[in-house]
Scaffold this motif. Structure first.
Motif, PDB file in Angstrom:
ATOM      1  N   ARG A   1     107.012  82.323  39.946  1.00  0.00           N
ATOM      2  CA  ARG A   1     107.221  83.323  40.478  1.00  0.00           C
ATOM      3  C   ARG A   1     105.827  83.134  42.496  1.00  0.00           C
ATOM      4  O   ARG A   1     104.487  83.366  42.054  1.00  0.00           O
ATOM      5  CB  ARG A   1     107.557  84.185  40.331  1.00  0.00           C
ATOM      6  CG  ARG A   1     107.549  85.178  41.223  1.00  0.00           C
ATOM      7  CD  ARG A   1     108.331  86.215  39.987  1.00  0.00           C
ATOM      8  NE  ARG A   1     108.954  87.844  41.845  1.00  0.00           N
ATOM      9  CZ  ARG A   1     109.067  88.720  40.615  1.00  0.00           C
ATOM     10  NH1 ARG A   1     109.481  88.667  39.914  1.00  0.00           N
ATOM     11  NH2 ARG A   1     109.451  90.216  41.850  1.00  0.00           N
ATOM     12  N   GLY A   2     106.763  82.599  43.516  1.00  0.00           N
ATOM     13  CA  GLY A   2     105.635  83.226  44.576  1.00  0.00           C
ATOM     14  C   GLY A   2     104.474  82.382  44.192  1.00  0.00           C
ATOM     15  O   GLY A   2     103.159  82.664  44.399  1.00  0.00           O
TER      16      GLY A   2
ATOM     17  N   ASN B   1     102.359  81.057  51.456  1.00  0.00           N
ATOM     18  CA  ASN B   1     104.022  80.905  51.919  1.00  0.00           C
ATOM     19  C   ASN B   1     105.280  80.674  50.881  1.00  0.00           C
ATOM     20  O   ASN B   1     105.857  80.909  51.867  1.00  0.00           O
ATOM     21  CB  ASN B   1     103.720  78.796  52.513  1.00  0.00           C
ATOM     22  CG  ASN B   1     102.409  78.327  52.867  1.00  0.00           C
ATOM     23  OD1 ASN B   1     102.142  78.912  53.964  1.00  0.00           O
ATOM     24  ND2 ASN B   1     101.956  77.322  52.873  1.00  0.00           N
ATOM     25  N   GLN B   2     105.152  81.458  49.901  1.00  0.00           N
ATOM     26  CA  GLN B   2     106.179  81.927  49.731  1.00  0.00           C
ATOM     27  C   GLN B   2     106.219  83.223  48.532  1.00  0.00           C
ATOM     28  O   GLN B   2     104.980  84.015  48.308  1.00  0.00           O
ATOM     29  CB  GLN B   2     106.632  81.157  48.275  1.00  0.00           C
ATOM     30  CG  GLN B   2     106.523  79.312  48.235  1.00  0.00           C
ATOM     31  CD  GLN B   2     107.386  78.819  47.561  1.00  0.00           C
ATOM     32  OE1 GLN B   2     107.234  79.488  46.115  1.00  0.00           O
ATOM     33  NE2 GLN B   2     108.256  77.813  47.297  1.00  0.00           N
ATOM     34  N   PRO B   3     106.963  83.967  49.350  1.00  0.00           N
ATOM     35  CA  PRO B   3     107.021  85.996  49.299  1.00  0.00           C
ATOM     36  C   PRO B   3     107.225  85.310  47.813  1.00  0.00           C
ATOM     37  O   PRO B   3     107.500  84.900  46.774  1.00  0.00           O
ATOM     38  CB  PRO B   3     107.814  86.050  49.814  1.00  0.00           C
ATOM     39  CG  PRO B   3     109.487  84.958  50.105  1.00  0.00           C
ATOM     40  CD  PRO B   3     108.188  83.535  50.165  1.00  0.00           C
ATOM     41  N   GLY B   4     106.858  87.090  46.719  1.00  0.00           N
ATOM     42  CA  GLY B   4     106.844  87.297  45.529  1.00  0.00           C
ATOM     43  C   GLY B   4     108.353  87.003  44.838  1.00  0.00           C
ATOM     44  O   GLY B   4     108.381  86.574  43.609  1.00  0.00           O
ATOM     45  N   ASN B   5     109.367  86.833  46.240  1.00  0.00           N
ATOM     46  CA  ASN B   5     110.788  86.606  45.485  1.00  0.00           C
ATOM     47  C   ASN B   5     110.417  85.691  45.011  1.00  0.00           C
ATOM     48  O   ASN B   5     112.986  85.487  44.752  1.00  0.00           O
ATOM     49  CB  ASN B   5     111.406  87.875  45.865  1.00  0.00           C
ATOM     50  CG  ASN B   5     111.993  87.463  47.809  1.00  0.00           C
ATOM     51  OD1 ASN B   5     110.679  86.911  47.987  1.00  0.00           O
ATOM     52  ND2 ASN B   5     113.165  87.795  48.186  1.00  0.00           N
ATOM     53  N   TRP B   6     110.109  84.700  45.453  1.00  0.00           N
ATOM     54  CA  TRP B   6     111.049  83.179  45.245  1.00  0.00           C
ATOM     55  C   TRP B   6     110.573  82.523  43.907  1.00  0.00           C
ATOM     56  O   TRP B   6     109.636  82.559  43.698  1.00  0.00           O
ATOM     57  CB  TRP B   6     109.871  81.926  46.327  1.00  0.00           C
ATOM     58  CG  TRP B   6     111.242  81.825  47.541  1.00  0.00           C
ATOM     59  CD1 TRP B   6     110.967  82.761  48.651  1.00  0.00           C
ATOM     60  CD2 TRP B   6     111.551  81.385  47.859  1.00  0.00           C
ATOM     61  NE1 TRP B   6     112.278  82.758  49.642  1.00  0.00           N
ATOM     62  CE2 TRP B   6     112.703  81.376  49.330  1.00  0.00           C
ATOM     63  CE3 TRP B   6     111.879  80.456  47.299  1.00  0.00           C
ATOM     64  CZ2 TRP B   6     113.289  81.051  49.598  1.00  0.00           C
ATOM     65  CZ3 TRP B   6     113.153  79.473  48.022  1.00  0.00           C
ATOM     66  CH2 TRP B   6     113.754  80.025  49.334  1.00  0.00           C
ATOM     67  N   ILE B   7     111.290  81.700  43.601  1.00  0.00           N
ATOM     68  CA  ILE B   7     110.768  81.175  42.291  1.00  0.00           C
ATOM     69  C   ILE B   7     111.127  80.083  42.883  1.00  0.00           C
ATOM     70  O   ILE B   7     111.955  79.497  43.202  1.00  0.00           O
ATOM     71  CB  ILE B   7     112.372  81.282  41.438  1.00  0.00           C
ATOM     72  CG1 ILE B   7     112.188  82.938  41.152  1.00  0.00           C
ATOM     73  CG2 ILE B   7     111.953  80.392  39.575  1.00  0.00           C
ATOM     74  CD1 ILE B   7     110.779  83.159  40.301  1.00  0.00           C
TER      75      ILE B   7
ATOM     76  N   PHE C   1     114.071  78.583  45.120  1.00  0.00           N
ATOM     77  CA  PHE C   1     115.161  79.608  46.029  1.00  0.00           C
ATOM     78  C   PHE C   1     114.774  81.539  45.157  1.00  0.00           C
ATOM     79  O   PHE C   1     114.007  81.433  44.895  1.00  0.00           O
ATOM     80  CB  PHE C   1     116.975  79.830  44.827  1.00  0.00           C
ATOM     81  CG  PHE C   1     116.236  79.828  43.538  1.00  0.00           C
ATOM     82  CD1 PHE C   1     116.509  81.360  42.664  1.00  0.00           C
ATOM     83  CD2 PHE C   1     116.054  78.091  42.585  1.00  0.00           C
ATOM     84  CE1 PHE C   1     116.004  80.745  41.818  1.00  0.00           C
ATOM     85  CE2 PHE C   1     115.844  78.860  41.310  1.00  0.00           C
ATOM     86  CZ  PHE C   1     115.720  79.879  40.716  1.00  0.00           C
ATOM     87  N   ALA C   2     115.133  82.367  46.182  1.00  0.00           N
ATOM     88  CA  ALA C   2     114.513  84.019  46.844  1.00  0.00           C
ATOM     89  C   ALA C   2     115.740  84.406  45.779  1.00  0.00           C
ATOM     90  O   ALA C   2     117.049  84.371  45.281  1.00  0.00           O
ATOM     91  CB  ALA C   2     115.024  83.866  47.866  1.00  0.00           C
ATOM     92  N   GLY C   3     114.962  85.741  44.682  1.00  0.00           N
ATOM     93  CA  GLY C   3     115.558  85.886  44.047  1.00  0.00           C
ATOM     94  C   GLY C   3     115.434  87.513  44.677  1.00  0.00           C
ATOM     95  O   GLY C   3     116.128  87.797  45.724  1.00  0.00           O
ATOM     96  N   PRO C   4     115.600  88.294  43.294  1.00  0.00           N
ATOM     97  CA  PRO C   4     116.196  89.889  44.122  1.00  0.00           C
ATOM     98  C   PRO C   4     115.174  90.966  44.305  1.00  0.00           C
ATOM     99  O   PRO C   4     113.870  90.206  44.472  1.00  0.00           O
ATOM    100  CB  PRO C   4     116.358  90.745  43.026  1.00  0.00           C
ATOM    101  CG  PRO C   4     115.950  89.627  41.812  1.00  0.00           C
ATOM    102  CD  PRO C   4     116.277  88.183  42.543  1.00  0.00           C
TER     103      PRO C   4
END
Length: 61
Positions: A20-21, A25-31, A58-61
Motif C-alpha cells: 500500500r502506498g 509517487n503513490q498515495p497511501g490509498n493505492w494498493i 488501484f485506488a482504495g477507499p
C-alpha cells in the motif's frame, strides 16, 4: 504499510507482493499487487534479478 508476500500452489515459481502506498509517487490509498518470477541465470548474469510478470495498481477507499 509493510508489503505482504505470498505464493500460490498452482504457480509455484511466482511470488506475489501486495503493498500500500509503495513509494512517494503513490498515495497511501493505492494498493499495488506485483507478481515476479526468477529469471534464468546466464553466463553473463549468473544471479539475475526477478522478472515482473504482472503489476496491478488501484485506488482504495
Amino acid at each position: 504499510m509493510a508489503a505482504t508476500t505470498f505464493t500460490l500452489d498452482d504457480l509455484p515459481d511466482v511470488t506475489f507482493t501486495v503493498a500500500r502506498g509503495v513509494d512517494e509517487n503513490q498515495p497511501g490509498n493505492w494498493i499495488t499487487i506485483t507478481a515476479t518470477r526468477p529469471d534464468e541465470p546466464t553466463e553473463d548474469d549468473p544471479d539475475p534479478a526477478p522478472i515482473t510478470v504482472c503489476e496491478l495498481g488501484f485506488a482504495g477507499p
